[in-house]
Design an enzyme around this catalytic site. Structure first.
Site, PDB file in Angstrom:
ATOM      1  N   LYS A  56      34.853  49.289   4.504  1.00  0.00           N
ATOM      2  CA  LYS A  56      33.684  49.765   5.252  1.00  0.00           C
ATOM      3  C   LYS A  56      33.798  49.370   6.728  1.00  0.00           C
ATOM      4  O   LYS A  56      33.546  50.177   7.611  1.00  0.00           O
ATOM      5  CB  LYS A  56      32.404  49.190   4.637  1.00  0.00           C
ATOM      6  N   PHE A  75      39.683  41.321  14.434  1.00  0.00           N
ATOM      7  CA  PHE A  75      40.370  41.136  13.148  1.00  0.00           C
ATOM      8  C   PHE A  75      39.373  40.806  12.036  1.00  0.00           C
ATOM      9  O   PHE A  75      38.215  40.457  12.305  1.00  0.00           O
ATOM     10  CB  PHE A  75      41.476  40.066  13.221  1.00  0.00           C
ATOM     11  N   SER A  85      35.907  24.031  -4.480  1.00  0.00           N
ATOM     12  CA  SER A  85      34.705  24.246  -3.655  1.00  0.00           C
ATOM     13  C   SER A  85      33.568  24.800  -4.510  1.00  0.00           C
ATOM     14  O   SER A  85      32.404  24.444  -4.303  1.00  0.00           O
ATOM     15  CB  SER A  85      34.976  25.234  -2.537  1.00  0.00           C
ATOM     16  N   LYS A  89      30.013  22.893  -4.958  1.00  0.00           N
ATOM     17  CA  LYS A  89      28.775  23.555  -4.536  1.00  0.00           C
ATOM     18  C   LYS A  89      27.788  23.634  -5.703  1.00  0.00           C
ATOM     19  O   LYS A  89      26.588  23.436  -5.519  1.00  0.00           O
ATOM     20  CB  LYS A  89      29.086  24.951  -3.988  1.00  0.00           C
ATOM     21  N   ARG A 113      35.111  37.791   6.851  1.00  0.00           N
ATOM     22  CA  ARG A 113      34.773  37.384   8.222  1.00  0.00           C
ATOM     23  C   ARG A 113      35.236  38.477   9.193  1.00  0.00           C
ATOM     24  O   ARG A 113      36.409  38.857   9.179  1.00  0.00           O
ATOM     25  CB  ARG A 113      35.466  36.062   8.532  1.00  0.00           C
ATOM     26  N   HIS A 156      25.304  35.737   9.532  1.00  0.00           N
ATOM     27  CA  HIS A 156      25.686  35.742   8.115  1.00  0.00           C
ATOM     28  C   HIS A 156      24.860  36.765   7.350  1.00  0.00           C
ATOM     29  O   HIS A 156      23.624  36.744   7.432  1.00  0.00           O
ATOM     30  CB  HIS A 156      25.426  34.371   7.469  1.00  0.00           C
ATOM     31  N   GLU A 175      29.586  37.434   0.959  1.00  0.00           N
ATOM     32  CA  GLU A 175      29.046  36.889   2.206  1.00  0.00           C
ATOM     33  C   GLU A 175      29.874  37.451   3.369  1.00  0.00           C
ATOM     34  O   GLU A 175      31.096  37.317   3.383  1.00  0.00           O
ATOM     35  CB  GLU A 175      29.138  35.357   2.235  1.00  0.00           C
TER      36      GLU A 175
HETATM   37  P1  0O2 Z   1      33.934  27.573   3.315  1.00  0.00           P
HETATM   38  O1  0O2 Z   1      35.146  26.710   3.368  1.00  0.00           O
HETATM   39  O2  0O2 Z   1      33.903  28.562   4.458  1.00  0.00           O
HETATM   40  O3  0O2 Z   1      33.713  28.234   2.000  1.00  0.00           O
HETATM   41  P2  0O2 Z   1      24.247  28.445   0.914  1.00  0.00           P
HETATM   42  O4  0O2 Z   1      25.639  29.075   0.843  1.00  0.00           O
HETATM   43  O5  0O2 Z   1      23.228  29.347   1.557  1.00  0.00           O
HETATM   44  O6  0O2 Z   1      23.831  27.860  -0.366  1.00  0.00           O
HETATM   45  P3  0O2 Z   1      25.030  26.982   3.216  1.00  0.00           P
HETATM   46  O7  0O2 Z   1      26.410  26.445   3.025  1.00  0.00           O
HETATM   47  O8  0O2 Z   1      24.084  26.128   3.991  1.00  0.00           O
HETATM   48  O9  0O2 Z   1      24.365  27.206   1.827  1.00  0.00           O
HETATM   49  O10 0O2 Z   1      25.100  28.432   3.856  1.00  0.00           O
HETATM   50  P4  0O2 Z   1      25.445  28.786   5.348  1.00  0.00           P
HETATM   51  O11 0O2 Z   1      24.789  27.894   6.313  1.00  0.00           O
HETATM   52  O12 0O2 Z   1      25.135  30.255   5.447  1.00  0.00           O
HETATM   53  O13 0O2 Z   1      27.029  28.525   5.459  1.00  0.00           O
HETATM   54  C1  0O2 Z   1      27.934  29.249   4.721  1.00  0.00           C
HETATM   55  C2  0O2 Z   1      29.304  29.250   5.382  1.00  0.00           C
HETATM   56  O14 0O2 Z   1      29.184  29.406   6.807  1.00  0.00           O
HETATM   57  C3  0O2 Z   1      30.099  27.977   5.221  1.00  0.00           C
HETATM   58  O15 0O2 Z   1      30.760  27.994   3.988  1.00  0.00           O
HETATM   59  C4  0O2 Z   1      31.074  28.057   6.415  1.00  0.00           C
HETATM   60  O16 0O2 Z   1      32.100  29.007   6.181  1.00  0.00           O
HETATM   61  C5  0O2 Z   1      30.182  28.627   7.475  1.00  0.00           C
HETATM   62  N1  0O2 Z   1      29.488  27.544   8.199  1.00  0.00           N
HETATM   63  C6  0O2 Z   1      28.171  27.250   8.127  1.00  0.00           C
HETATM   64  N2  0O2 Z   1      27.876  26.229   8.924  1.00  0.00           N
HETATM   65  C7  0O2 Z   1      29.010  25.848   9.528  1.00  0.00           C
HETATM   66  C8  0O2 Z   1      29.331  24.835  10.493  1.00  0.00           C
HETATM   67  O17 0O2 Z   1      28.490  24.054  10.939  1.00  0.00           O
HETATM   68  N3  0O2 Z   1      30.630  24.749  10.890  1.00  0.00           N
HETATM   69  C9  0O2 Z   1      31.591  25.592  10.433  1.00  0.00           C
HETATM   70  N4  0O2 Z   1      32.836  25.430  10.877  1.00  0.00           N
HETATM   71  N5  0O2 Z   1      31.335  26.540   9.505  1.00  0.00           N
HETATM   72  C10 0O2 Z   1      30.047  26.681   9.060  1.00  0.00           C
HETATM   73  P5  0O2 Z   1      31.223  26.635   3.271  1.00  0.00           P
HETATM   74  O18 0O2 Z   1      30.969  26.797   1.836  1.00  0.00           O
HETATM   75  O19 0O2 Z   1      30.611  25.456   3.938  1.00  0.00           O
HETATM   76  O20 0O2 Z   1      32.743  26.527   3.565  1.00  0.00           O
END
Ligand code: 0O2
Length: 234
Positions: A56, A75, A85, A89, A113, A156, A175
């Site tokens: 899409k 990209f 993970s 979670k 992404r 997001h 996501e």
């Molecule tokens: P990974 O390694 O990318 O899988 P929820 O998912 O709603 O229950 P969460 O984690 O608070 O809870 O959701 P949120 O805030 O939407 O964040 C989801 C993802 O966004 C994270 O996945 C990261 O990929 C990215 N992200 C969010 N906050 C940050 C941050 O402060 N720094 C960075 N570098 N990335 C962030 P995961 O599962 O944490 O990690």
């Protein structure tokens, strides 16, 4: 032992089985195949959903360029969340460690992404994408308008997209993270910082402050580049 654990490869448990019985290498491989089959099935659905979403965005990227504009997407990166993970979670959420619970409670097992040059393109792409009638928005978090405390910025979207299987149409959660190159650069550096366990609390705090300042600087850059582009277009 939880349902999910039973389906996740566990070298220690499998080694115990091998040493406690006369199991051949083929039996061992069959055992792994058998135990991981249910979770692999789900992962296949998530992979298909990623393909749908990526397509899409690729189509939108091409379509935007038809109107004489440059392609908005720099990209696209996609990933399936790792077993460990997922387990962390589920534990953190205090929900059962089962495959069904994983499918119900975790929204980011499939992640796409989309990285753009300009902030305006992020909103335009998101808008057009969400208007598609097979996409259902479950949740939107706008960390561009309201950045996280540490400076993290991205848009997001949690959506479902249908995947068409042999006898079933299956809505699957994905996501989507949309961000600029600058936001992506920042997020990957900040991600590295999270795993630097050997740093003293003082050093860590200093680096966090530095990162926050960088986030603000790069937000200003994004804004200025956006303004320059507008002037160029005029
Ligand atoms: P990974 O390694 O990318 O899988 P929820 O998912 O709603 O229950 P969460 O984690 O608070 O809870 O959701 P949120 O805030 O939407 O964040 C989801 C993802 O966004 C994270 O996945 C990261 O990929 C990215 N992200 C969010 N906050 C940050 C941050 O402060 N720094 C960075 N570098 N990335 C962030 P995961 O599962 O944490 O990690």
């Amino acid at each position: 032992m939880s349902e999910l654990n039973r389906h996740v490869p566990d070298p220690v448990r499998d080694l115990q089985q091998i040493t406690s019985s006369d199991i051949t290498e083929t039996d061992f491989l069959d055992l792994i195949e058998d135990k991981t089959q249910p979770i692999r099935e789900y992962f296949t659905y998530y992979k298909c959903a990623i393909m749908e979403i990526e397509t899409k965005f690729r189509v939108l990227n091409q379509q935007f360029s038809l109107s004489g504009e440059t392609n908005p997407i720099e990209f696209i990166q996609s990933r399936i969340k790792s077993y460990s993970s997922i387990l962390h979670k589920l534990e953190a959420k205090g929900v059962p460690l089962t495959i069904e619970s994983m499918d119900e409670h975790l929204y980011d097992i499939a992640g796409v992404r989309v990285v753009c040059s300009f902030v305006d393109d992020i909103y335009r792409l998101a808008d057009t994408f969400l208007k598609q009638d097979d996409i259902t928005l479950i949740q939107m978090k706008d960390y561009i308008k309201e950045p996280k405390e540490n400076g993290y910025r991205s848009l997001h979207l949690i959506v479902t997209v249908p995947i068409f299987l042999e006898n079933e149409k299956r809505p699957t959660k994905v996501e989507v993270q949309l961000r600029t190159i600058a936001m992506d650069f920042w997020a990957s550096l900040e991600h590295k910082l999270r795993y630097k366990k050997e740093l003293t609390p003082e050093k860590l705090e200093m680096l966090r402050e530095d990162m926050k300042a960088c986030a603000e600087d790069s937000a200003r850059w994004d804004k200025r580049m956006q303004e320059i582009r507008k002037k160029l277009e005029k």
